[in-house]
Motif scaffolding. Sequence first.
Motif, PDB file in Angstrom:
ATOM      1  N   GLN A  22       0.819  -1.208   0.000  1.00  0.00           N
ATOM      2  CA  GLN A  22       0.000   0.000   0.000  1.00  0.00           C
ATOM      3  C   GLN A  22       0.855   1.260   0.000  1.00  0.00           C
ATOM      4  O   GLN A  22       0.416   2.302  -0.485  1.00  0.00           O
ATOM      5  N   TYR A  40       1.731   6.479  -2.247  1.00  0.00           N
ATOM      6  CA  TYR A  40       0.591   5.670  -1.848  1.00  0.00           C
ATOM      7  C   TYR A  40      -0.488   5.772  -2.915  1.00  0.00           C
ATOM      8  O   TYR A  40      -0.440   6.649  -3.772  1.00  0.00           O
ATOM      9  N   ASN A  85      -4.107   4.759  -1.956  1.00  0.00           N
ATOM     10  CA  ASN A  85      -5.427   4.840  -1.333  1.00  0.00           C
ATOM     11  C   ASN A  85      -5.734   6.264  -0.862  1.00  0.00           C
ATOM     12  O   ASN A  85      -5.124   6.765   0.077  1.00  0.00           O
ATOM     13  N   PHE A 110      -6.475   7.393   2.944  1.00  0.00           N
ATOM     14  CA  PHE A 110      -5.467   7.635   3.979  1.00  0.00           C
ATOM     15  C   PHE A 110      -5.538   9.088   4.431  1.00  0.00           C
ATOM     16  O   PHE A 110      -5.593  10.005   3.609  1.00  0.00           O
ATOM     17  N   PHE A 167      -0.167  10.544   7.891  1.00  0.00           N
ATOM     18  CA  PHE A 167       1.071  10.065   7.279  1.00  0.00           C
ATOM     19  C   PHE A 167       2.233  10.313   8.244  1.00  0.00           C
ATOM     20  O   PHE A 167       2.811  11.394   8.272  1.00  0.00           O
ATOM     21  N   ALA A 178       1.098   5.099   6.350  1.00  0.00           N
ATOM     22  CA  ALA A 178      -0.153   5.785   6.043  1.00  0.00           C
ATOM     23  C   ALA A 178      -1.271   5.081   6.786  1.00  0.00           C
ATOM     24  O   ALA A 178      -1.249   3.860   6.944  1.00  0.00           O
ATOM     25  N   SER A 179      -2.219   5.869   7.254  1.00  0.00           N
ATOM     26  CA  SER A 179      -3.315   5.319   8.050  1.00  0.00           C
ATOM     27  C   SER A 179      -4.652   5.806   7.533  1.00  0.00           C
ATOM     28  O   SER A 179      -4.793   6.964   7.138  1.00  0.00           O
ATOM     29  N   ASP A 180      -5.621   4.901   7.560  1.00  0.00           N
ATOM     30  CA  ASP A 180      -6.994   5.289   7.232  1.00  0.00           C
ATOM     31  C   ASP A 180      -7.842   5.333   8.486  1.00  0.00           C
ATOM     32  O   ASP A 180      -9.016   5.077   8.434  1.00  0.00           O
TER      33      ASP A 180
END
Lengths: 111, 110
Positions: B3, B25, B27, B30, B33, B92-94
């Motif tokens: 990802q 990235y 997506n 996200f 970061f 990276a986070s969603d």
Amino acid sequence: DADVTQTPRNRITKTGKRIMLECSQTKGHDRMYWYRQDPGLGLQLIYYSFDVKDINKGEISDGYSVSRQAQAKFSLSLESAIPNQTALYFCATSDQINEQFFGPGTRLTVL
Amino acid sequence: QQQVKQSPQSLIVQKGGISIINCAYENTAFDYFPWYQQFPGKGPALLIAIRPDVSEKKEGRFTISFNKSAKQFSLHIMDSQPGDSATYFCAASDFNKFYFGSGTKLNVKP
């Protein structure tokens, strides 16, 4: 005292053995994670939990199981260890605003 | 499929130089970061993080540059020091999960 602790720090075991890695935190966070680190692959998510009754699979959950015994405790089990599970394992916690705090890691060797 | 893609794998910089590590990235969900720094035998530790509503964040010698349209972000370490020698991970986070890059091993030569 460390906010996130992991036991054991190092473990050598044999193929087919069951092994448990334990994680405890004093940060009061609801979210806890288990990651595996292999050279050149970064950190891969195994399982994560948002509260005691919530368990979710990550990217690489096959061969692993977890238990969230309390808000502060999250254990990772290898039911029947195999050599390709040799890796560094990290537990982490996070709060609602995303920052993650990692434990010192467990180096696991499966012979 | 990874990802978050990170480059380079390794980096050698002279003391006082600028270290640059890049991540990309796909997506668009996200929304956080972070960059983590890891020393041998230790767990990763948060270094600096950015959200997509800003294009740059600076903390001391460390700066994140964020390009939302290109879906890329980078870490710049100014005046690099031997004590900065470590492995750096972008992520990276969603909001639910974190996805990490493969890491960059930085060596700052005296």
